[in-house]
Design a protein around this motif. Structure first.
Motif, PDB file in Angstrom:
ATOM      1  N   HIS A  91      11.598  20.419 -17.265  1.00 37.13           N
ATOM      2  CA  HIS A  91      10.638  20.494 -18.378  1.00 37.13           C
ATOM      3  C   HIS A  91      10.716  21.822 -19.105  1.00 37.13           C
ATOM      4  O   HIS A  91      11.011  22.861 -18.500  1.00 37.13           O
ATOM      5  CB  HIS A  91       9.210  20.190 -17.915  1.00 37.13           C
ATOM      6  CG  HIS A  91       8.658  21.110 -16.855  1.00 37.13           C
ATOM      7  ND1 HIS A  91       8.046  22.300 -17.154  1.00 37.13           N
ATOM      8  CD2 HIS A  91       8.624  21.007 -15.498  1.00 37.13           C
ATOM      9  CE1 HIS A  91       7.643  22.882 -16.033  1.00 37.13           C
ATOM     10  NE2 HIS A  91       7.993  22.119 -15.010  1.00 37.13           N
ATOM     11  N   ASP A 122       9.121  28.337 -12.817  1.00 43.67           N
ATOM     12  CA  ASP A 122       8.696  26.961 -13.145  1.00 43.67           C
ATOM     13  C   ASP A 122       8.733  26.750 -14.648  1.00 43.67           C
ATOM     14  O   ASP A 122       7.748  26.974 -15.319  1.00 43.67           O
ATOM     15  CB  ASP A 122       7.303  26.724 -12.566  1.00 43.67           C
ATOM     16  CG  ASP A 122       6.842  25.293 -12.712  1.00 43.67           C
ATOM     17  OD1 ASP A 122       7.664  24.433 -13.058  1.00 43.67           O
ATOM     18  OD2 ASP A 122       5.652  25.033 -12.492  1.00 43.67           O
ATOM     19  N   GLU A 156       3.419  19.997 -17.915  1.00 45.07           N
ATOM     20  CA  GLU A 156       2.302  20.728 -17.303  1.00 45.07           C
ATOM     21  C   GLU A 156       0.950  20.148 -17.689  1.00 45.07           C
ATOM     22  O   GLU A 156      -0.087  20.650 -17.256  1.00 45.07           O
ATOM     23  CB  GLU A 156       2.364  22.225 -17.687  1.00 45.07           C
ATOM     24  CG  GLU A 156       3.606  22.953 -17.180  1.00 45.07           C
ATOM     25  CD  GLU A 156       3.623  23.156 -15.658  1.00 45.07           C
ATOM     26  OE1 GLU A 156       2.705  22.670 -14.974  1.00 45.07           O
ATOM     27  OE2 GLU A 156       4.576  23.781 -15.179  1.00 45.07           O
ATOM     28  N   GLU A 181      13.147  21.034 -10.664  1.00 43.78           N
ATOM     29  CA  GLU A 181      11.927  21.802 -10.383  1.00 43.78           C
ATOM     30  C   GLU A 181      12.204  22.789  -9.244  1.00 43.78           C
ATOM     31  O   GLU A 181      13.096  22.560  -8.418  1.00 43.78           O
ATOM     32  CB  GLU A 181      10.802  20.852  -9.950  1.00 43.78           C
ATOM     33  CG  GLU A 181      10.206  20.016 -11.067  1.00 43.78           C
ATOM     34  CD  GLU A 181       9.093  20.727 -11.824  1.00 43.78           C
ATOM     35  OE1 GLU A 181       8.887  21.942 -11.630  1.00 43.78           O
ATOM     36  OE2 GLU A 181       8.438  20.036 -12.626  1.00 43.78           O
TER      37      GLU A 181
HETATM   38 ZN    ZN Z   1       7.359  22.563 -13.045  1.00 45.60          ZN
END
Ligand code: ZN
Length: 395
Positions: A91, A122, A156, A181
């Motif tokens: 992401h 992240d 998120e 991830e």
């Molecule tokens: Zn993440």
């Protein structure tokens, strides 16, 4: 406004160990961190424009898949000789900078073998690796199967980027999915389910000096939550999945000390190790809610649900990936699953293709001030991913 790849501060010693050059991946990571994609409010337009320019310069075609004009996800693929694709996904958004940062979260820097900045862990380091690998393989000719990259918006918050990939149907031919991830470069072959609910109690208002005349919804909620916590902790654990857990993330009720509160709600986050545990916790809530306090009414609603997912260990793609992991890093693999939820259940709501969650960075560094990723972790993940893709795409 776009910025060019900034000069990298190097010389930490471990960047090039193992033969995989990380220079481009780290340079990409610096650029990605400096583009603000914090969510909320969520804005992936600028980072997608940056990626589009990067791909166009390399002569690669790409596409944006959007659920809103300012919320694009990025997609590209290298067409293979045979049907089916290997998907690399991650992401683009980050959480908003939380807590007190001791530096500007959008000004990345390198120190003591780590890269610091918002999303370093992240998961912009994972995204940088996806990009670096894709660019590398784009120069190698036609792969056996297509290599696709899917970089989502809104992970998120509400996973709407993953949902738009689902609706576009471009990943329907996935043979194997690598979700990058942060797992500290350890393959995870499943993820717990995520079940969010709002639990409401309604009572009756009365003067605070005569609490016996009212029905206290806050008290009902408190009794309910304490008992629910106890019962959830008694659910049996599942082999290598651990336990179904409950976090009580929010509670709100009442107006002031001298009024018996009429209404109170809580927001709960169950992480499920079995799909059937959803039915069990629903039943628990209903039984405990009804009996929490005489006269109080109870109801609950689902906020969201993502089912638990797992990838069969005997699947040939997954065993090949685990095999490469063991070979490259010289480690014996013990199956593990993620306690957190990724884009995967939204991207593949019916039958998920075999997958592994595997990326640089430790999830403990995520959603924290002064976030960082260890360069050695990027290097380890990069070596495994590159060796695996080499083996399956260019045998
Ligand atoms: Zn993440």
């Amino acid at each position: 406004m776009l910025r060019e790849a900034g000069p990298l501060r190097r010389g930490e010693g471990n960047i090039d160990e193992g033969g995989v050059s990380l220079e481009r991946a780290l340079s990409l990571l610096f650029d990605l961190i400096s583009l603000d994609t914090s969510n909320p409010p969520g804005s992936e337009g600028e980072i997608c424009q940056y990626l589009g320019n990067l791909f166009s310069r390399e002569g690669l075609s790409w596409d944006l898949i959007s659920f809103h004009p300012r919320r694009p996800s990025f997609y590209s693929f290298l067409e293979g000789r045979f049907p089916g694709s290997i998907v690399l996904t991650g992401h683009l958004d980050t959480v908003s900078p939380l807590g007190s940062w001791s530096f500007d979260p959008f000004k990345p820097f390198q120190k003591e073998g780590k890269i610091f900045g918002l999303g370093a862990c992240d998961m912009k380091s994972g995204v940088a690796l996806v990009l670096d690998l894709f660019l590398k393989f784009s120069r190698k000719g036609k792969p056996q199967h297509s290599l696709k990259i899917a970089l989502t918006s809104d992970e998120e918050d509400q996973y709407r980027g993953a949902q738009s990939f689902r609706e576009a149907g471009v990943l329907d031919d996935a043979l194997f999915v690598l979700e990058l991830e942060p797992t500290d470069s350890l393959p995870l072959i499943g993820e717990k389910g995520e079940f969010w609910v709002r639990a409401h109690f309604r009572g009756r208002e009365a003067h605070g000096s005569t609490p016996e005349k009212g029905i206290n919804s806050v008290l009902a909620q408190a009794k309910f939550l304490l008992e629910l916590e106890r019962e959830v902790s008694l659910l049996p654990p599942r082999d290598f999945w651990g336990r179904t857990t409950l976090n009580m993330g929010k509670i709100q009720g009442g107006r002031q000390p001298n009024i018996v509160p009429e209404s109170c709600y809580s927001e709960l986050d169950f992480r499920l190790v079995h799909e059937e545990h959803r039915d069990l916790v629903q039943k628990m809530m209903e039984d405990l809610g009804r009996s929490a306090l005489p006269g109080a009414t109870f109801f609950w609603e689902t906020i969201s649900y993502k089912r638990p997912l797992s990838s069969p260990r005997e699947n040939p793609w997954l065993s090949s990936f685990i095999g490469v992991y063991e070979e490259v890093l010289g480690e014996r693999y013990q199956p593990k699953i993620a306690s957190f939820c990724t884009d995967l259940p939204t991207m593949f709501p019916e039958a998920a293709p075999p997958f592994a969650i595997f990326g640089p960075g430790n999830i403990l560094q995520a959603h924290q001030p002064d976030e960082f990723v260890e360069i050695s972790s990027i290097e380890r993940a990069g070596r495994v991913l590159e060796a695996f893709l080499e083996r399956v795409l260019f045998p």
